[in-house]
Write an enzyme that holds these catalytic residues in place. Structure first.
Site, PDB file in Angstrom:
ATOM      1  N   LYS A 107       0.866  -1.180   0.000  1.00 32.73           N
ATOM      2  CA  LYS A 107       0.000   0.000   0.000  1.00 32.73           C
ATOM      3  C   LYS A 107       0.895   1.219   0.000  1.00 32.73           C
ATOM      4  CE  LYS A 107      -4.485   0.880   0.342  1.00 32.73           C
ATOM      5  NZ  LYS A 107      -5.588   0.007  -0.052  1.00 32.73           N
TER       6      LYS A 107
HETATM    7  P1  NAD Z   1     -13.064   7.710  -2.105  1.00 33.58           P
HETATM    8  O1  NAD Z   1     -12.024   8.734  -1.929  1.00 33.58           O
HETATM    9  O2  NAD Z   1     -13.642   7.486  -3.444  1.00 33.58           O
HETATM   10  O3  NAD Z   1     -14.267   7.992  -1.077  1.00 33.58           O
HETATM   11  C1  NAD Z   1     -14.044   8.209   0.280  1.00 33.58           C
HETATM   12  C2  NAD Z   1     -15.357   8.654   0.903  1.00 33.58           C
HETATM   13  O4  NAD Z   1     -15.177   8.766   2.313  1.00 33.58           O
HETATM   14  C3  NAD Z   1     -15.850  10.012   0.399  1.00 33.58           C
HETATM   15  O5  NAD Z   1     -17.245   9.963   0.178  1.00 33.58           O
HETATM   16  C4  NAD Z   1     -15.555  10.928   1.567  1.00 33.58           C
HETATM   17  O6  NAD Z   1     -16.444  12.028   1.654  1.00 33.58           O
HETATM   18  C5  NAD Z   1     -15.782   9.964   2.729  1.00 33.58           C
HETATM   19  N1  NAD Z   1     -15.186  10.483   3.950  1.00 33.58           N
HETATM   20  C6  NAD Z   1     -13.936  11.006   4.105  1.00 33.58           C
HETATM   21  N2  NAD Z   1     -13.804  11.470   5.358  1.00 33.58           N
HETATM   22  C7  NAD Z   1     -14.971  11.217   5.979  1.00 33.58           C
HETATM   23  C8  NAD Z   1     -15.455  11.496   7.261  1.00 33.58           C
HETATM   24  N3  NAD Z   1     -14.671  12.111   8.160  1.00 33.58           N
HETATM   25  N4  NAD Z   1     -16.728  11.085   7.578  1.00 33.58           N
HETATM   26  C9  NAD Z   1     -17.516  10.465   6.663  1.00 33.58           C
HETATM   27  N5  NAD Z   1     -17.111  10.205   5.420  1.00 33.58           N
HETATM   28  C10 NAD Z   1     -15.862  10.582   5.091  1.00 33.58           C
HETATM   29  O7  NAD Z   1     -12.430   6.360  -1.507  1.00 33.58           O
HETATM   30  P2  NAD Z   1     -12.838   4.857  -1.842  1.00 33.58           P
HETATM   31  O8  NAD Z   1     -11.929   4.373  -2.912  1.00 33.58           O
HETATM   32  O9  NAD Z   1     -14.311   4.759  -2.002  1.00 33.58           O
HETATM   33  O10 NAD Z   1     -12.369   4.133  -0.505  1.00 33.58           O
HETATM   34  C11 NAD Z   1     -13.216   4.071   0.642  1.00 33.58           C
HETATM   35  C12 NAD Z   1     -12.729   2.933   1.541  1.00 33.58           C
HETATM   36  O11 NAD Z   1     -12.766   1.715   0.812  1.00 33.58           O
HETATM   37  C13 NAD Z   1     -11.284   3.067   2.035  1.00 33.58           C
HETATM   38  O12 NAD Z   1     -11.177   2.472   3.313  1.00 33.58           O
HETATM   39  C14 NAD Z   1     -10.507   2.246   1.033  1.00 33.58           C
HETATM   40  O13 NAD Z   1      -9.268   1.799   1.538  1.00 33.58           O
HETATM   41  C15 NAD Z   1     -11.476   1.099   0.831  1.00 33.58           C
HETATM   42  N6  NAD Z   1     -11.280   0.342  -0.400  1.00 33.58           N
HETATM   43  C16 NAD Z   1     -11.302   0.946  -1.614  1.00 33.58           C
HETATM   44  C17 NAD Z   1     -11.134   0.178  -2.756  1.00 33.58           C
HETATM   45  C18 NAD Z   1     -11.225   0.765  -4.131  1.00 33.58           C
HETATM   46  O14 NAD Z   1     -11.218  -0.011  -5.097  1.00 33.58           O
HETATM   47  N7  NAD Z   1     -11.332   2.063  -4.295  1.00 33.58           N
HETATM   48  C19 NAD Z   1     -10.925  -1.203  -2.655  1.00 33.58           C
HETATM   49  C20 NAD Z   1     -10.929  -1.793  -1.397  1.00 33.58           C
HETATM   50  C21 NAD Z   1     -11.120  -1.002  -0.272  1.00 33.58           C
END
Ligand code: NAD
Length: 421
Positions: A107
């Site tokens: 990561k």
């Molecule tokens: P993203 O940046 O697209 O979205 C993140 C979201 O979290 C946004 O809507 C943001 O407003 C919200 N957020 C941020 N701070 C916040 C707060 N204080 N309170 C409430 N909401 C808040 O990110 P993503 O890619 O959707 O990733 C989200 C989670 O999923 C992370 O933990 C990431 O590691 C995990 N994840 C993502 C993927 C992927 O393919 N993108 C894969 C596996 C896991």
């Protein structure tokens, strides 16, 4: 959301220790897997639009590559630290092991709030970071992907920078140095929704085992970025009603249900869910108390703790985010009879389809969406079955069971290969 966060890596170590004790993991293999293999910290300068130079800190932690090349996302967020990246890298190793794909865990990220920078500055930061990483990443060695606040555009810049720094002959065969690319730049169809699609398959598997009907069920989602918005949309298409959503701009609710697609279109324009027409604003505790069948945390880590887990009023927590539940909250949810699909299984659709993208690039193929979804469903559903079998075998919670599935696979490979020299 609570401001103070416990160390994420400590959470990982606690989860790991619980599983390792229970399965009596060989003590040598335990020591190896409790440690990250490589940790790269880079500080690099970038010229800002006003001519000033800012120095940024970036990280890449490579936890383990026994099962295949290091693989894992890049996160752009002010909270990014070596502790956080170690934890996220370690989870990636378990994820690929559970899904039975030939990849390891890594990561990376940069400690920035991307909202403070112009597009041109973000491009400069991404390119200098990629350049600073140099050959510590590579298509057969370590393959980044999107994560919080990074997307296909950022991956395209990583790709272009990497290709610009390798000899011409290498360029044509290095497009798989990064996944989650825009389709035109070598991405896979279905990668944008893959994490949520995998989450839906896990939820469907959970529902089938309990004869629970998703049609007419209710859910609420924290985070409305890639994982959260696609989870909302896909759960809605499966017949569930989306009662509430929270993101960094606040929380909103509508008893008659929020239209997930309209909300996603609104967020694309306004960059937040606050003010969505037809919804009322609610505070964070009210959001967590939403009475629903499913809760999907899909934002940041450590959201469910000893303080917040007692507020939940749901049947299932399906972890879209990495590490949203700390070990105290895990115990509370289990005591309260709330089921949980752990992150290392529930959100593994992202890395599984990243693996498909990597394969397609290596083979110069472009699969149809149906092929991607069918293969994803097959892999993640059999991972769900393996985890359920181990949970029954040891009579334990699903997170510890998922760890045991991963650790068994890794331990077997270590035993077969031995330790060099
Ligand atoms: P993203 O940046 O697209 O979205 C993140 C979201 O979290 C946004 O809507 C943001 O407003 C919200 N957020 C941020 N701070 C916040 C707060 N204080 N309170 C409430 N909401 C808040 O990110 P993503 O890619 O959707 O990733 C989200 C989670 O999923 C992370 O933990 C990431 O590691 C995990 N994840 C993502 C993927 C992927 O393919 N993108 C894969 C596996 C896991």
């Amino acid at each position: 959301m609570p401001a103070k966060k416990p160390s994420l890596y400590e959470n990982v170590q606690k989860q790991f220790a619980k599983a390792a004790d229970l399965m009596q993991l060989d003590s040598d293999i335990r020591r190896i897997l409790a440690t990250t293999q490589n940790e790269i910290v880079v500080h690099f300068p970038v010229k800002m639009d006003d001519g000033r130079v800012e120095v940024f800190s970036g990280y890449r932690v490579q936890h383990n590559n026994t099962l295949g090349p290091f693989k894992g996302g890049l996160r752009f967020h002010p909270s990014v630290s070596i502790d956080e990246v170690r934890a996220l890298a370690t989870w990636m190793t378990w994820k690929s092991a559970i899904a039975n794909i030939p990849l390891g865990g890594a990561k990376g990220g940069i400690q920035i709030d991307p909202a403070k920078y112009s597009l041109r500055e973000l491009e400069g930061i991404t390119r200098r970071f990629t350049y600073a990483l140099g050959d510590t990443i590579g298509p057969e060695y370590d393959i980044p992907a999107p994560d919080v606040n990074t997307n296909g555009q950022i991956m395209a810049w990583v790709l272009d920078t990497y290709l610009s720094t390798v000899p011409p002959l290498e360029r044509q065969r290095s497009v798989h140095v990064v996944t989650g690319k825009p389709i035109e730049a070598g991405g896979s169809v279905g990668r944008d929704k893959a994490t949520a699609q995998g989450l839906l398959y896990c939820v469907q598997q959970w529902a089938a085992a309990r004869r629970f009907k998703l049609k007419g069920a209710t859910c609420f989602v924290q985070g409305f970025g890639n994982v959260g918005s696609w989870s909302g949309r896909l759960l809605q298409s499966a017949g569930a009603k989306l009662l509430a959503v929270e993101d960094h701009t606040g929380a909103i609710a509508a008893a008659k249900g929020l239209d997930a697609l309209a909300l996603a279109q609104y967020v694309a324009k306004t960059h937040g869910v606050a003010g969505f027409p037809g919804a009322k604003a609610i505070d964070h505790p009210t959001f967590l108390r939403t009475k629903a069948d499913l809760f999907v945390p899909a934002a940041l880590e450590n959201q469910l703790t000893a303080e917040t887990a007692p507020l939940l009023n749901v049947k299932l927590v399906a972890e879209g985010a990495n590490g949203p539940t700390d070990p105290d909250a895990d115990a509370i949810l289990r005591e309260r009879g709330i089921d949980l699909i752990p992150d290392i299984l529930c959100n593994s659709g992202g890395v599984i389809v990243s693996y498909f993208e990597w394969l397609q690039n290596k083979r110069s193929e472009a699969w149809e969406l149906e092929e991607v979804d069918t293969k994803l469903k097959r892999l993640i559903t059999s991972a769900c079955c393996r985890v359920a079998d181990v949970a029954r075998e040891f009579d334990i919670d699903s997170r510890t069971a998922a760890y045991i599935v991963a650790l068994r696979r890794l331990a077997t490979v270590y035993k077969e290969r031995g330790i060099f020299p």
